[in-house]
Each structure stands twice: as structure tokens, then as C-alpha cells.
Design an enzyme around this catalytic site. Structure first.
Site, PDB file in Angstrom:
ATOM      1  N   LYS A 244      10.126-106.534 -64.006  1.00 38.33           N
ATOM      2  CA  LYS A 244       8.974-106.663 -63.494  1.00 38.33           C
ATOM      3  C   LYS A 244       7.973-105.806 -64.289  1.00 38.33           C
ATOM      4  O   LYS A 244       6.818-106.128 -64.314  1.00 38.33           O
ATOM      5  CB  LYS A 244       8.973-106.408 -62.135  1.00 38.33           C
ATOM      6  CG  LYS A 244       9.904-106.939 -61.256  1.00 38.33           C
ATOM      7  CD  LYS A 244       9.738-106.363 -59.815  1.00 38.33           C
ATOM      8  CE  LYS A 244      10.934-106.536 -58.919  1.00 38.33           C
ATOM      9  NZ  LYS A 244      11.289-105.473 -57.856  1.00 38.33           N
TER      10      LYS A 244
ATOM     11  N   GLU B  38       7.522-106.468 -73.585  1.00 36.46           N
ATOM     12  CA  GLU B  38       8.173-105.477 -72.687  1.00 36.46           C
ATOM     13  C   GLU B  38       7.183-104.177 -72.347  1.00 36.46           C
ATOM     14  O   GLU B  38       6.524-104.228 -73.160  1.00 36.46           O
ATOM     15  CB  GLU B  38       9.294-104.875 -73.552  1.00 36.46           C
ATOM     16  CG  GLU B  38      10.925-105.058 -73.050  1.00 36.46           C
ATOM     17  CD  GLU B  38      11.065-104.542 -71.534  1.00 36.46           C
ATOM     18  OE1 GLU B  38      10.260-104.175 -71.044  1.00 36.46           O
ATOM     19  OE2 GLU B  38      12.346-104.095 -71.499  1.00 36.46           O
TER      20      GLU B  38
ATOM     21  N   ASP C 258      12.696 -97.953 -74.496  1.00 36.80           N
ATOM     22  CA  ASP C 258      13.296 -96.249 -74.229  1.00 36.80           C
ATOM     23  C   ASP C 258      14.454 -95.944 -75.023  1.00 36.80           C
ATOM     24  O   ASP C 258      14.568 -95.703 -76.022  1.00 36.80           O
ATOM     25  CB  ASP C 258      13.209 -96.237 -72.440  1.00 36.80           C
ATOM     26  CG  ASP C 258      13.806 -94.843 -72.114  1.00 36.80           C
ATOM     27  OD1 ASP C 258      13.072 -93.724 -72.832  1.00 36.80           O
ATOM     28  OD2 ASP C 258      14.166 -94.587 -71.199  1.00 36.80           O
TER      29      ASP C 258
ATOM     30  N   LYS D 212       8.928 -95.199 -76.745  1.00 35.03           N
ATOM     31  CA  LYS D 212       9.489 -93.885 -76.634  1.00 35.03           C
ATOM     32  C   LYS D 212      10.537 -93.483 -77.540  1.00 35.03           C
ATOM     33  O   LYS D 212      11.823 -93.548 -77.055  1.00 35.03           O
ATOM     34  CB  LYS D 212       9.894 -93.732 -75.104  1.00 35.03           C
ATOM     35  CG  LYS D 212       9.517 -92.411 -74.272  1.00 35.03           C
ATOM     36  CD  LYS D 212      10.428 -92.118 -72.932  1.00 35.03           C
ATOM     37  CE  LYS D 212       9.433 -92.392 -71.824  1.00 35.03           C
ATOM     38  NZ  LYS D 212      10.353 -92.091 -70.647  1.00 35.03           N
TER      39      LYS D 212
ATOM     40  N   PHE E 250       8.376 -89.523 -68.200  1.00 31.57           N
ATOM     41  CA  PHE E 250       8.581 -90.495 -67.474  1.00 31.57           C
ATOM     42  C   PHE E 250       7.283 -90.957 -66.898  1.00 31.57           C
ATOM     43  O   PHE E 250       6.502 -89.945 -66.508  1.00 31.57           O
ATOM     44  CB  PHE E 250       9.485 -90.215 -66.125  1.00 31.57           C
ATOM     45  CG  PHE E 250      10.026 -91.444 -65.632  1.00 31.57           C
ATOM     46  CD1 PHE E 250      10.811 -92.276 -66.116  1.00 31.57           C
ATOM     47  CD2 PHE E 250       9.107 -92.012 -64.601  1.00 31.57           C
ATOM     48  CE1 PHE E 250      11.328 -93.438 -65.595  1.00 31.57           C
ATOM     49  CE2 PHE E 250       9.532 -93.262 -63.647  1.00 31.57           C
ATOM     50  CZ  PHE E 250      10.765 -93.991 -64.531  1.00 31.57           C
ATOM     51  N   VAL E 251       6.730 -92.126 -67.306  1.00 31.95           N
ATOM     52  CA  VAL E 251       5.314 -92.408 -67.011  1.00 31.95           C
ATOM     53  C   VAL E 251       5.397 -93.774 -65.831  1.00 31.95           C
ATOM     54  O   VAL E 251       6.258 -94.400 -65.879  1.00 31.95           O
ATOM     55  CB  VAL E 251       4.579 -92.986 -68.252  1.00 31.95           C
ATOM     56  CG1 VAL E 251       4.405 -91.887 -69.158  1.00 31.95           C
ATOM     57  CG2 VAL E 251       5.449 -94.128 -69.202  1.00 31.95           C
TER      58      VAL E 251
ATOM     59  N   ASP F  34       7.155 -98.532 -63.083  1.00 30.19           N
ATOM     60  CA  ASP F  34       7.375 -98.129 -61.811  1.00 30.19           C
ATOM     61  C   ASP F  34       8.236 -96.770 -61.768  1.00 30.19           C
ATOM     62  O   ASP F  34       8.850 -96.518 -62.644  1.00 30.19           O
ATOM     63  CB  ASP F  34       8.277 -99.279 -60.939  1.00 30.19           C
ATOM     64  CG  ASP F  34       9.806 -99.298 -61.266  1.00 30.19           C
ATOM     65  OD1 ASP F  34       9.936 -99.376 -62.617  1.00 30.19           O
ATOM     66  OD2 ASP F  34      10.347 -99.094 -60.473  1.00 30.19           O
TER      67      ASP F  34
ATOM     68  N   ARG G 215       3.368 -99.536 -59.756  1.00 29.87           N
ATOM     69  CA  ARG G 215       3.223-100.494 -60.772  1.00 29.87           C
ATOM     70  C   ARG G 215       1.838-101.024 -60.501  1.00 29.87           C
ATOM     71  O   ARG G 215       1.192-101.475 -61.750  1.00 29.87           O
ATOM     72  CB  ARG G 215       4.160-101.791 -60.344  1.00 29.87           C
ATOM     73  CG  ARG G 215       5.658-101.441 -60.568  1.00 29.87           C
ATOM     74  CD  ARG G 215       6.264-102.921 -60.484  1.00 29.87           C
ATOM     75  NE  ARG G 215       7.603-102.969 -60.152  1.00 29.87           N
ATOM     76  CZ  ARG G 215       8.614-102.507 -61.264  1.00 29.87           C
ATOM     77  NH1 ARG G 215       8.204-102.313 -62.350  1.00 29.87           N
ATOM     78  NH2 ARG G 215       9.874-102.467 -60.972  1.00 29.87           N
TER      79      ARG G 215
END
Ligand code: IMP
Ligand code: MG
Length: 180
Positions: free
Chosen positions: A43, A99, A103, A131, A152-153, A159, A165
Site C-alpha cells: 500500500k 514504489e 530499502d 535508502k 525509519f520514515v 507506515d 500513511r
């Protein structure tokens, strides 16, 4: 409120909007006269996809797939499961995988290989965030919105445990939010 959990804003609404417009202009040039099919990996990419498709002035088809690779945690399991496959036949299409974030690259590496087996005319990757510090798979995006540090974003589709989100910007969570 959601914003009370955010340590800092990494990318504001204005920065996101401006970069998406630039990517859209570039994609409009690159895909002129092609059979563009934008594939959104749900999602996380839904907000980016919705903005990016409207920034492209050439015809584009869209389709969606759902994969699971993370569960509710922060680290990649390395296991990719197809939960919902594409509906459109890929033969003759110029696929652009859209996307949210590249990561470890495990997810996109798997998806790209799977879609390549279906004989599209071409296949490229457009990721909002890259990243590179955490890359494990040998994969690069053809179009990158922003390169981000190893934090972590959340927000703009991304999410933490299915939350945040709907934040209109991208931010870094306060560490105490993970440890609850
Ligand atoms: P990869 O397989 O490690 O490249 O993971 C890609 C997926 O992990 C993304 O589509 C996101 O759903 C999730 N992910 C990776 N990093 C982050 C992050 O910083 N915030 C939110 N989700 C992330
Ligand atoms: Mg996620």
C-alpha cells in the site's frame, strides 16, 4: 495527533510536490510514444502513485499488486509473498514499477524478476525514496525522488504498523513510538 509522534519533518508537502512534478515531466518525455503501464506496489506507494500519474502528460495505464515482506515490524524478513497479482497482461507494455521506498531491495528484486518473465517491452523502477545504506539485493532504481539517510520514515503512504500513511509529509518517528 499524529504529528506528536514525529521527531522531525524530512520532506515537506512542498518539497514532495515539486519533486513529483519534475519526475512527471521527465517520465512524460521518456515514455512519449510508448505503452506505459504504471505498476503500484500497495500500500505504501499509493499516495506517490496518485500524484505521479497526474504529473504525467502521456497516456498511462495503471495496475496494482500487493506483496508482503515486512509484517508489522521495522526490519525486512527477506521473504516476499504475492498477496494480489496484476490483472493486465504485460506483453508489449513498458512497465514502470512505482514504489515508496527502496530499502534492502529484496522486495523489488523479486517483483522485477517475476514481471520480466512475462515478456514486457521494458521494465524500469521509479521509487520516491532510496535508502542505499541498507541495500542487500543488487538492484537500483531508474528514477529516484529523494535519497534518504538510514532512518525509519513515515507519511505520504509510508507506515509504521499501518499508521501514519495519511500524513501529507514525510517524517522521522520519535524512537519512543517503536518501543511502546
Ligand atoms: P525492502 O524489500 O527492504 O526494499 O523493503 C521495501 C518495503 O519496506 C517498502 O515498500 C516499505 O513498505 C518498507 N519500508 C522500508 N523502509 C521503510 C521506512 O523507512 N519506513 C516505512 N516503510 C519502510
Ligand atoms: Mg510498510
Amino acid at each position: 495527533m499524529m504529528k506528536d509522534d514525529i521527531k522531525k519533518v524530512l520532506l515537506s508537502e512542498e518539497e514532495l510536490h515539486a519533486r513529483v512534478a519534475m519526475l512527471g515531466a521527465q517520465l512524460s518525455r521518456d515514455y512519449a510514444g510508448k505503452n506505459l503501464l504504471m505498476v503500484s506496489v500497495l500500500k505504501g506507494s499509493v499516495v506517490f502513485m496518485a500524484d505521479l500519474m497526474r504529473a504525467i502528460s502521456e497516456p498511462a495505464e495503471i495496475d496494482f499488486m500487493v506483496v508482503s515482506s515486512y509484517g508489522s515490524g521495522v526490519k525486512s524478513s527477506g521473504v516476499v509473498k504475492i498477496v494480489k497479482d496484476l490483472d493486465i497482461n504485460l506483453e508489449g507494455k513498458d512497465i514502470l514499477i512505482v514504489e515508496d521506498i527502496l530499502d534492502s531491495g529484496m522486495t523489488l528484486d523479486y517483483i522485477k524478476g517475476m514481471l520480466l518473465d512475462r515478456n514486457p517491452s521494458s521494465i524500469r523502477i521509479c521509487t520516491l525514496l532510496d535508502k542505499p545504506a541498507r541495500r542487500k539485493a543488487d538492484i537500483q532504481a531508474d528514477y529516484v525522488g529523494f535519497t534518504v539517510p538510514d532512518e525509519f520514515v513515515v507519511g505520504y503512504g509510508l507506515d509504521y504498523d499501518e499508521r501514519y500513511r495519511n500524513l501529507p509529509y514525510i517524517g522521522v518517528l520519535k524512537p519512543e513510538v517503536y518501543s511502546i
